[in-house]
Design a protein around this motif. Structure first.
Motif, short mmCIF file in Angstrom:
data_model
loop_
_atom_site.label_atom_id
_atom_site.label_comp_id
_atom_site.label_asym_id
_atom_site.label_seq_id
_atom_site.Cartn_x
_atom_site.Cartn_y
_atom_site.Cartn_z
N GLN A 366 7.51 -6.83 -1.82
CA GLN A 366 6.21 -6.16 -1.78
C GLN A 366 5.90 -5.67 -0.37
O GLN A 366 5.34 -4.57 -0.22
CB GLN A 366 5.11 -7.12 -2.26
N GLU A 367 6.25 -6.44 0.63
CA GLU A 367 6.01 -5.99 2.00
C GLU A 367 6.77 -4.70 2.29
O GLU A 367 6.21 -3.76 2.87
CB GLU A 367 6.43 -7.07 2.99
N LYS A 368 8.03 -4.63 1.87
CA LYS A 368 8.80 -3.40 2.09
C LYS A 368 8.18 -2.23 1.35
O LYS A 368 8.09 -1.11 1.88
CB LYS A 368 10.24 -3.60 1.63
N TRP A 369 7.74 -2.47 0.11
CA TRP A 369 7.07 -1.41 -0.67
C TRP A 369 5.85 -0.88 0.07
O TRP A 369 5.63 0.34 0.18
CB TRP A 369 6.70 -1.97 -2.03
N LEU A 370 5.03 -1.78 0.60
CA LEU A 370 3.83 -1.37 1.32
C LEU A 370 4.18 -0.66 2.62
O LEU A 370 3.61 0.40 2.92
CB LEU A 370 2.95 -2.59 1.61
N PHE A 371 5.08 -1.23 3.39
CA PHE A 371 5.44 -0.63 4.67
C PHE A 371 6.04 0.76 4.48
O PHE A 371 5.72 1.69 5.23
CB PHE A 371 6.41 -1.54 5.42
N ASP A 372 6.92 0.92 3.49
CA ASP A 372 7.49 2.24 3.23
C ASP A 372 6.42 3.22 2.79
O ASP A 372 6.41 4.39 3.21
CB ASP A 372 8.57 2.15 2.14
N GLY A 373 5.49 2.75 1.95
CA GLY A 373 4.41 3.62 1.49
C GLY A 373 3.52 4.09 2.61
O GLY A 373 3.12 5.26 2.68
N LEU A 374 3.17 3.18 3.51
CA LEU A 374 2.34 3.56 4.66
C LEU A 374 3.09 4.51 5.59
O LEU A 374 2.52 5.48 6.11
CB LEU A 374 1.91 2.31 5.43
N ALA A 375 4.37 4.26 5.82
CA ALA A 375 5.15 5.11 6.72
C ALA A 375 5.29 6.52 6.16
O ALA A 375 5.33 7.50 6.93
CB ALA A 375 6.52 4.49 6.95
N ASP A 376 5.38 6.65 4.84
CA ASP A 376 5.57 7.96 4.21
C ASP A 376 4.26 8.67 3.90
O ASP A 376 4.27 9.84 3.49
CB ASP A 376 6.36 7.80 2.92
N SER A 377 3.13 8.01 4.07
CA SER A 377 1.87 8.57 3.65
C SER A 377 1.45 9.75 4.52
O SER A 377 1.52 9.69 5.76
CB SER A 377 0.77 7.50 3.69
N THR A 378 0.99 10.82 3.86
CA THR A 378 0.46 11.98 4.57
C THR A 378 -1.04 12.16 4.32
O THR A 378 -1.62 13.17 4.71
CB THR A 378 1.21 13.25 4.13
N ALA A 379 -1.65 11.20 3.65
CA ALA A 379 -3.09 11.30 3.34
C ALA A 379 -3.90 11.11 4.61
O ALA A 379 -3.46 10.50 5.59
CB ALA A 379 -3.47 10.23 2.32
N ARG A 380 -5.12 11.60 4.59
CA ARG A 380 -5.99 11.45 5.76
C ARG A 380 -6.40 9.99 5.94
O ARG A 380 -6.64 9.56 7.07
CB ARG A 380 -7.23 12.35 5.63
N TRP A 381 -6.51 9.24 4.84
CA TRP A 381 -6.86 7.83 4.91
C TRP A 381 -5.88 7.03 4.06
O TRP A 381 -5.38 7.52 3.05
CB TRP A 381 -8.27 7.58 4.37
N ASN A 382 -5.67 5.80 4.46
CA ASN A 382 -4.92 4.84 3.66
C ASN A 382 -5.81 3.64 3.38
O ASN A 382 -6.42 3.09 4.30
CB ASN A 382 -3.65 4.40 4.37
N LEU A 383 -5.86 3.24 2.11
CA LEU A 383 -6.65 2.10 1.69
C LEU A 383 -5.72 0.96 1.30
O LEU A 383 -4.81 1.14 0.48
CB LEU A 383 -7.53 2.48 0.49
N ILE A 384 -5.93 -0.22 1.87
CA ILE A 384 -5.24 -1.42 1.43
C ILE A 384 -6.27 -2.29 0.73
O ILE A 384 -7.21 -2.80 1.34
CB ILE A 384 -4.60 -2.18 2.62
N ALA A 385 -6.10 -2.44 -0.58
CA ALA A 385 -7.03 -3.20 -1.42
C ALA A 385 -6.36 -4.50 -1.82
O ALA A 385 -5.34 -4.49 -2.51
CB ALA A 385 -7.41 -2.38 -2.66
N HIS A 386 -6.93 -5.62 -1.37
CA HIS A 386 -6.26 -6.90 -1.59
C HIS A 386 -7.29 -7.98 -1.87
O HIS A 386 -8.45 -7.68 -2.16
CB HIS A 386 -5.35 -7.24 -0.41
N GLN A 387 -6.88 -9.25 -1.80
CA GLN A 387 -7.70 -10.33 -2.35
C GLN A 387 -8.44 -11.17 -1.32
O GLN A 387 -9.55 -11.60 -1.58
CB GLN A 387 -6.81 -11.27 -3.20
N VAL A 388 -7.81 -11.49 -0.20
CA VAL A 388 -8.39 -12.47 0.73
C VAL A 388 -8.49 -11.89 2.13
O VAL A 388 -7.81 -10.94 2.49
CB VAL A 388 -7.57 -13.77 0.76
N MET A 389 -9.35 -12.50 2.95
CA MET A 389 -9.72 -11.96 4.25
C MET A 389 -8.52 -11.74 5.17
O MET A 389 -7.67 -12.62 5.35
CB MET A 389 -10.72 -12.89 4.93
N LEU A 390 -8.47 -10.55 5.78
CA LEU A 390 -7.47 -10.21 6.78
C LEU A 390 -7.96 -10.52 8.20
O LEU A 390 -7.17 -10.86 9.08
CB LEU A 390 -7.09 -8.73 6.66
#
Length: 546
Positions: A366-390
């Motif tokens: 899952q970490e690789k999936w997220l990291f690859d997705g963020l690295a490839d993202s061209t959107a103006r914003w990226n949202l990380i929606a998760h469960q517990v406090m960061l």
């Protein structure tokens, strides 16, 4: 899907162009020849309304979404007033709430193996518009649901609105927040988890929260669930709540589970009671199946025993790339001898174990999936929606001792550091995170931890808006402990112990968030207000007062 008998192909194409249905849907209109089971109930009859749990939609795509219902005419009975045999439910989708012109329709199997739940993956629709849907069986018609398709990935989008909510303990209060969310003009709703609570208070008339007693608003109708039927009964009770149904009818959901859908504070194969992992996984499998049966999820999320894929992402045009995480199923077990804080939080000192590189919050895949997705993202914003406090916030236990909650990212510092370092490298200045679980609103900056006592905080990496609970914690204690928490945590900008939700309004250059609060949930009719409003500017991570 069934063929529409009253229109020829040319008339259908003209109608589709006028009403906005995609041409791709036409290919899906040949007559249905489903291989239904031999024991199907051909002429079902119900003593009560079969759609007592309402309808829902979720996991939208540019060409469609999932629509859900569950046949459950008598939610409080053992078999819910249903024969133990499959039956066929019909469904319809239209561009208008009147259903004057049905643009897509079909039939779906409601099977007892899945609690007579129905999950239809509607496709072939036009992007970025509102749609209406409903179900039919035995002359009965479900409530009408409202959903929305995503914009095309490359389309320019000026604005996106969504709500963040969860932690809805039936016994702690009424779901008034959902009534208000249903009235918000949002594109989607993110439910961060704790859709049900597995706890059972053994008939107690009051709740003790933060040392104060509250009258119990409602009661669970069964003991703590362990079997599939136990969990089904718990979901059926929650799903009958009219305010929760109203929210599901109003907008599509992106859902993810946290701990109480299975057992408090579970992590991977471990529960809080020391149950042998191979035994706990049987309970997790039952809980996962019941969760799937009651959520508008795609077949890709159908559980395989005790495994269930929940991390997924969605593109809202060129504006937002959203990543929904699963921070329960793959994480390492919690560490530390945790002291009980008021309100049930767990507090422990930071030890070398919290920084152990072998400990993970998301798991490698899952970490690789997220990291690859963020690295490839061209959107103006990226949202990380998760469960517990960061946010890495210090808390105080009994007697004022400081410590950190080991059930949050603070107990998984290697994973936290890796995530923040990747955000800083791959997409600096355009990531916002939303989460929940803490039963208080929190808004603040997320900074990288340097690990040296007394060192200056590193630069701000991202921002976090943590939504308070829908009902967990009863009416709450307001700003009790707020001054102390703000003084102890310079990165924290606001916190309050009230029920409610977060409303996000995303523009191309500014992300706005409002912390919505309900004055009471111990009885119906709670009033809504805005506790605080914040803004994050693209390219300048960090929370500012709006």
């Amino acid at each position: 899907m069934t063929r529409m008998p009253f229109l020829d192909r040319r008339a259908l194409m003209a109608m589709m162009a006028k009403t906005g249905i995609g041409a791709g849907a036409l290919a899906a209109w040949p007559a249905l020849a489903a291989p239904w089971p031999r024991n199907i109930v051909a002429d079902p009859r119900f003593a009560d309304y079969p759609f007592a749990l309402g309808v829902a939609s979720g996991d939208p795509a540019p060409d469609g979404f999932v629509i859900w219902t569950r046949l459950c005419p008598r939610p409080a009975e053992q078999h819910y007033g249903m024969p133990r045999a499959p039956m066929v439910v019909s469904w319809e989708v239209a561009a208008e709430e009147s259903f004057a012109v049905v643009l897509a329709k079909g039939e779906a199997l409601a099977s007892p193996e899945l609690g007579h739940s129905v999950h239809v993956e509607v496709d072939g629709l036009s992007p970025d518009r509102v749609w209406f849907y409903r179900f039919r069986i035995a002359g009965q018609v479900s409530p009408v649901g409202r959903s929305r398709t995503l914009p095309l990935p490359g389309a320019r989008v000026e604005r996106l609105r969504f709500a963040v909510a969860g932690c809805q303990h039936y016994e702690h209060g009424h779901f008034t927040a959902w009534k208000h969310i249903a009235r918000e003009p949002v594109d989607f709703i993110f439910h961060y988890g704790d859709y049900i609570y597995e706890t059972n208070e053994k008939g107690a008339q009051t709740l003790t929260i933060q040392g104060h007693d509250f009258p119990r608003a409602r009661k669970h109708n069964n003991d703590e669930p362990y079997s599939l039927d136990d969990y089904r009964q718990r979901y059926a009770q929650y799903k009958t709540d009219p305010d929760l149904q109203a929210a599901h009818h109003a907008a599509p959901f992106w859902v993810s589970f946290d701990d109480h859908e299975v057992d408090n504070d579970w992590a991977d194969r471990w529960d809080q009671d020391g149950t042998p992992p191979e035994v706990f996984l049987y309970r997790r499998a039952a809980a996962f199946q019941a969760y799937y049966e009651h959520m508008p999820l795609r077949r890709a999320s159908m559980p395989d025993g005790s495994r269930m894929r929940m991390h997924r992402n969605a593109r809202y045009g060129d504006l937002v790339n959203a990543f929904v995480l699963d921070t329960r199923q793959y994480r390492s077990d919690q560490i530390g001898e945790a002291e009980k804080l008021p309100g049930g939080e767990k507090l422990a000192p930071m030890t070398p174990a919290a920084y152990d590189p072998a400990r993970t919050m998301m798991g490698d895949a899952q970490e690789k999936w997220l990291f690859d997705g963020l690295a490839d993202s061209t959107a103006r914003w990226n949202l990380i929606a998760h469960q517990v406090m960061l946010m890495h916030l210090v808390g105080r236990g009994n007697g004022g001792a400081k410590g950190y909650n080991m059930d949050r990212w603070s107990g998984y510092m290697h994973s936290r550091r890796r995530l923040l370092s990747h955000i800083d490298k791959a997409c600096p200045g355009n990531v916002v995170t939303v989460s929940g679980d803490a039963h208080r609103h929190y808004a603040g900056d997320v900074i990288q931890d340097e690990g040296a006592p007394g060192s200056k905080p590193a630069k701000i990496i991202t921002s976090e808006f943590l939504g308070t609970s829908v009902s967990s914690g009863d009416d709450g204690m307001g700003e009790l402990n707020t001054p102390q928490q703000l003084a102890d945590n310079p990165a924290l900008k606001a916190t309050i112990d009230r029920r409610g939700y977060v409303l996000c309004d995303v523009g191309r250059d500014v992300w706005q968030a409002e912390l919505k609060v309900i004055d009471k949930v111990s009885s119906p009719g709670g009033k809504l207000s805005t506790y605080a409003s914040f803004a994050v500017e693209r390219g300048d991570p960090g929370v500012k007062k709006a």
